[in-house]
Motif scaffolding. Structure first.
Motif, PDB file in Angstrom:
ATOM      1  N   ARG A  43      43.803  48.502  39.232  1.00  0.00           N
ATOM      2  CA  ARG A  43      44.749  47.483  38.715  1.00  0.00           C
ATOM      3  C   ARG A  43      43.967  46.390  38.106  1.00  0.00           C
ATOM      4  O   ARG A  43      42.555  46.479  38.303  1.00  0.00           O
ATOM      5  CB  ARG A  43      45.468  46.712  39.964  1.00  0.00           C
ATOM      6  N   PRO A  44      44.386  45.235  37.495  1.00  0.00           N
ATOM      7  CA  PRO A  44      43.422  44.225  36.576  1.00  0.00           C
ATOM      8  C   PRO A  44      42.889  43.262  37.795  1.00  0.00           C
ATOM      9  O   PRO A  44      43.114  43.112  38.804  1.00  0.00           O
ATOM     10  CB  PRO A  44      44.373  43.463  35.754  1.00  0.00           C
ATOM     11  N   PRO A  45      41.955  42.474  37.224  1.00  0.00           N
ATOM     12  CA  PRO A  45      41.348  41.613  38.026  1.00  0.00           C
ATOM     13  C   PRO A  45      41.946  40.335  38.276  1.00  0.00           C
ATOM     14  O   PRO A  45      42.870  40.118  37.720  1.00  0.00           O
ATOM     15  CB  PRO A  45      39.922  41.244  37.285  1.00  0.00           C
ATOM     16  N   TYR A  46      41.369  39.517  39.373  1.00  0.00           N
ATOM     17  CA  TYR A  46      41.829  38.170  39.841  1.00  0.00           C
ATOM     18  C   TYR A  46      43.161  37.845  40.330  1.00  0.00           C
ATOM     19  O   TYR A  46      43.222  37.094  41.141  1.00  0.00           O
ATOM     20  CB  TYR A  46      41.766  37.264  38.397  1.00  0.00           C
ATOM     21  N   LYS A  47      44.364  38.569  39.865  1.00  0.00           N
ATOM     22  CA  LYS A  47      45.502  38.325  40.357  1.00  0.00           C
ATOM     23  C   LYS A  47      45.591  39.073  41.668  1.00  0.00           C
ATOM     24  O   LYS A  47      46.361  38.833  42.790  1.00  0.00           O
ATOM     25  CB  LYS A  47      46.589  39.000  39.578  1.00  0.00           C
ATOM     26  N   SER A  48      44.605  40.143  41.941  1.00  0.00           N
ATOM     27  CA  SER A  48      44.329  40.751  43.205  1.00  0.00           C
ATOM     28  C   SER A  48      42.778  40.830  43.638  1.00  0.00           C
ATOM     29  O   SER A  48      42.024  40.797  42.882  1.00  0.00           O
ATOM     30  CB  SER A  48      44.804  42.258  43.120  1.00  0.00           C
ATOM     31  N   GLU A  49      42.578  40.546  44.983  1.00  0.00           N
ATOM     32  CA  GLU A  49      41.397  40.507  45.489  1.00  0.00           C
ATOM     33  C   GLU A  49      40.832  42.005  45.346  1.00  0.00           C
ATOM     34  O   GLU A  49      39.642  42.213  45.508  1.00  0.00           O
ATOM     35  CB  GLU A  49      41.455  40.099  46.950  1.00  0.00           C
ATOM     36  N   SER A  50      41.661  43.085  45.220  1.00  0.00           N
ATOM     37  CA  SER A  50      41.387  44.542  45.440  1.00  0.00           C
ATOM     38  C   SER A  50      40.095  44.988  44.652  1.00  0.00           C
ATOM     39  O   SER A  50      39.119  45.381  45.077  1.00  0.00           O
ATOM     40  CB  SER A  50      42.485  45.446  45.096  1.00  0.00           C
TER      41      SER A  50
ATOM     42  N   ARG B 105      37.488  43.001  43.143  1.00  0.00           N
ATOM     43  CA  ARG B 105      36.482  42.513  43.876  1.00  0.00           C
ATOM     44  C   ARG B 105      36.115  43.018  45.165  1.00  0.00           C
ATOM     45  O   ARG B 105      34.846  43.596  45.363  1.00  0.00           O
ATOM     46  CB  ARG B 105      36.709  41.081  43.995  1.00  0.00           C
TER      47      ARG B 105
ATOM     48  N   LEU C   4      40.627  46.843  32.636  1.00  0.00           N
ATOM     49  CA  LEU C   4      40.512  45.500  32.094  1.00  0.00           C
ATOM     50  C   LEU C   4      39.469  44.742  32.965  1.00  0.00           C
ATOM     51  O   LEU C   4      38.984  43.663  32.724  1.00  0.00           O
ATOM     52  CB  LEU C   4      41.852  44.794  32.428  1.00  0.00           C
TER      53      LEU C   4
END
Lengths: 99, 119, 137, 119, 99, 137
Positions: free
Chosen positions: C12-19, C21, C55
């Motif tokens: 999944r894409p970054p920032y909207k989820s902590e995953s 990171r 992404l």
């Protein structure tokens, strides 16, 4: 590989499942994933149930929490308990994937 | 008897994934398996004791304590907890705090890993 | 048991989820996991970006400047620096219209020897089979 | 000058929605608007003081305190907080705790409402 | 009605936007919603940008956080700051919807 | 200002998210909001289930028995009991193959006078225009 895949969403935001292959594949529907076992959108079964060669399971607690029963599920899908899921991942499959 | 390690990331309230995780751990322990749980991301919300049991919210503290008493090992990501303002003294008894390498090391000898990501 | 392979798959894409990171920070922590293990044992992670997860590897992320948080770009570079393989699915890059020169391809400025590998999903599938455990984010 | 009420539900770390919300509140206050913020769901994670600022996690406590000092009214859902183990003494200074009706009442006179749901 | 809609996801799990209408409609792309302004999946612009009669905005901070700049965005979309969003919702629109 | 209309729109299924539950509990709290308002002022919510949100209104939910949490079904009934309108989009029920007899249609056993209304999206659109504020969950 022998892989047990957990799906916990109804509207999925990944397409990994469609692309992965496994010699033995189990798809365990939990949480909102249970809707794949019972909802026929526009009259059609969920595309998840079309995954070739897979065995399908649905967690009864999560199914019944959402107002459905065994009478509602697709004939492709087997109802399981938490204990059954333990046996599936410890005995029948080697790896897991929570997508 | 085999060993199952679970990495659990979603929050206490919301997705009901922690409810799922502790029930699965309970079933695994009942079958004689050893269970290790790693809590990271928003799942570190379990590292604050004194959660009140309301009928409108997931409540897992009691079951977690029972499972710890039955031998479940549970460790929470220290940095993830501190970032949310949960300090050492907030953690329920029997819960360990460690850095992420604890989880990685646990996967080494575990027969199975169930890693549950997401919020 | 020696070395055990782990595969971290970011979908999944970054920032909207902590995953994403957390996938990277957990992979990096394999470096210090040996203190908890027997002599000679180790865990060897590969971090793979598939689907919209690619992404995460778009370069020039300004997360630190604008929000005060480490960018996923910076974490990817840290992985390369400690020789943790970073794979990006090129099938998905093509689908999303991403060119290689838009992506984090190396951490040369930090002195990293490893470089990002742009791979097909078929290669990822093969690596999934080789790993002992899979971790999807 | 007008009045903006924001209802914010997502968690402190993860979606960066709280980062967004406080930055928007800051911009609105800078333009002379009155801002009220209601934190419910996992956004009650702001109701635990002493959060540590790490570069790997969203950190909003400092900005929130500055905005409170500038007149932002901020109230957290009491039941949502208690269910997560956050008690009265955990709340940062200047943050109120109330039941959900506080939020509903605020919407009545607000010129604009921005309700941000989700986890 | 004059409605400002916020989109913060790339893979959306609702279809409310497609079904809603407004006399004046603004679509503000924030968070992962910014990908609608820059990503052309299979060579095509995001269907979000096809919403009839809408004005499109993208939050520059969230765009640049993700590695993109004004040079990358669709010509349909206008870059805005936090301050601009305040003006949009306080002055140009009457209601908001965070979908 | 008298009565102000609020519209709570639930777009996603129950349990995997706290949102639908919070929509219902927030709507219910409008009953006691008057203590914070001037005499004669009130907020009047309508709770609308659209898209996959209609799955919240499937009846016979066993959440309390199996997980010890109040079901969304029970919250819907509480709304009806205090005369908060519950609307379910029938276009989406049809799309998902849901029949009216599968749905929470009333709270007769609790003595509620109000019943669930099964409405078209066009009716929902009209109500959105009439409301002062919209709250999407």
């Amino acid at each position: 590989m022998k892989l047990a895949v957990f799906l916990s969403d109804w509207r999925r935001t990944e397409d990994t499942l469609e692309r992965m292959t496994a010699d033995k594949l189990g798809i365990i529907l939990v949480g909102n994933g249970i809707y794949h076992a019972v909802v026929k959108e526009k009259g059609k079964e969920s595309p998840v149930l079309a995954k070739a060669g897979a065995a399908f399971y649905v967690l009864s607690d999560d199914l019944e929490t959402r107002g459905y029963t065994s009478a509602d599920i697709s004939s492709k899908v087997k109802m399981v308990s938490y204990g059954d899921i333990v046996d599936l991942i410890m005995n029948d499959y080697e790896k897991t994937a929570w997508l | 008897m085999a060993e199952l390690t679970m990495g659990v990331f979603p929050s206490l309230v919301g997705s009901m994934t922690l409810d799922f995780s502790f029930r699965l751990a309970e079933a695994a322990i009942a079958k004689g398996h050893k269970v290790n749980v790693w809590l990271s991301g928003n799942a570190v919300m379990m590292a604050k004791k004194g959660q009140r049991a309301f009928k409108d919210y997931s409540y897992n503290e009691k079951r977690m304590m029972e499972l710890i008493a039955k031998g479940m090992e549970i460790t929470v990501c220290e940095a993830c907890a501190e970032a949310r303002g949960y300090h050492k003294e907030d953690a329920p008894e029997g819960m360990k705090r460690a850095s992420m390498d604890w989880f990685l090391a646990k996967t080494h000898k575990s027969d199975r890993l169930l890693h549950i990501g997401g919020e | 048991m020696g070395a055990v392979k782990l595969m971290f798959v970011v979908q999944r894409p970054p920032y909207k989820s902590e995953s994403p990171r957390l996938a990277l920070t957990h992979a990096i922590s394999s470096q210090t996991a040996e203190i908890y293990m027997d002599d000679g044992d180790s865990v060897v992670p590969t971090v793979v970006f598939v689907g919209d997860g690619v992404l995460n590897a778009v370069k020039n992320q300004q997360a630190m400047k604008l929000y005060g948080v480490t960018s996923t770009e910076s974490h990817i570079k840290n992985c390369l620096l400690i020789d943790t393989p970073i794979w990006v699915c090129k099938d998905d890059m093509e689908r999303l219209g991403l060119k290689q020169d838009q992506m984090v391809a190396d951490a040369d400025e930090m002195g990293a020897e490893l470089r990002t590998q742009f791979v097909t999903f078929a290669e990822i599938q093969k690596e999934m089979e080789a790993a002992k455990h899979l971790l999807f984010f």
